[in-house]
Design a protein around this motif. Sequence first.
Motif: not given
Length: 316
Positions: A9-16, A31-34, A267-270
């Motif tokens: 979801e992070i990946e797709s929202l990043k594009k959107e 977090v560093q890894d994404i 965090t990833l969730g945040k």
Amino acid sequence: MSEKRILEEIESLKKERNAVILAHNYQIGEVQDIADYVGDSLELSRRAAQTDAEVIVFCGVLFMAETASILSPQKTVLLPEINAGCPMADMITASELRALKKKNPGSEVICYVNSSAEVKAESDICCTSANATEIVNSLKGDRPPIFVPDMNLGRYASKMTGREMIFWKGHCYVHTLIRAEDLKKQKEKHPKAVVIVHPECLPDVIELADEVASTSGMLRFAARCSVDEMIIGTETGLLHKLKKDNPKKKFWPASEHAICDNMKKTTLGKVLNALRELKYVVKVPPEIRVKAERAVEKMIACGGTPTKACPCLGEG
Ligand code: 13P
Ligand code: SF4
């Protein structure tokens, strides 16, 4: 939600959203890894100034997101955890700095980027841990410059440049948790290790080091150093990237207590929530932004990443 789903979801929202994720070297590993870019304060402020993205998700602390907003006012800058502040940045206010300037007329003001936008607006030039000595050397005035808020970085820059300076008694509680006794014990345990510390450390810790550098300076150093064991005197989050980039080398923290609670709040969730709900927006008021931008831009124009060279590296 599973971690896999969060990442998708992070990946797709990043594009959107046409967003870029910037993360400081002290962020938690996931977090560093994404992130699109992981770096030190100087690198991240350069990235924030250069990016074409419309949204910058800043995984770091408030002053970093403020710096991004100062440099890119037309962009939406998001801090995923609104309570991620820097206690050192809060150790001086703009009115305290105005009073210090009044007491020292004619002195130029260097402010460490770990400071509020209001303090930057009262300063002549910013610096980071990567370029403090070069920034001090760039000043032309004949009065001792004022250096705020980190007294340890200021003392280090003063020693390296031989310039007298007026300090403010700010410090980073994380780096001052690293004690010379801890480092001496680590050196005894790992006698072959090269010691590399951050300039926010106390002077007696810096004295024991082979190398002094910003977090990304440490990463560059570790990649090039022919010795395969290092004792690292900074926030322990840096060990994630050090180990990832150099799987055959060994890294020991100078102190396991050096953990910045604020850097660990994201965090990833945040990050996902930040992208979903476009929060928390960090925006610097225009009248402060314009003045602060002068000090940050002056620093970026100056650039540079000088550090003391380790004998094992040779030239360059
Ligand atoms: P650098 O990554 O710029 O060395 O900064 C260290 C730090 O304490 C950031 O808060
Ligand atoms: Fe502030 Fe120190 Fe944490 Fe950096 S490590 S954000 S200087 S408290």
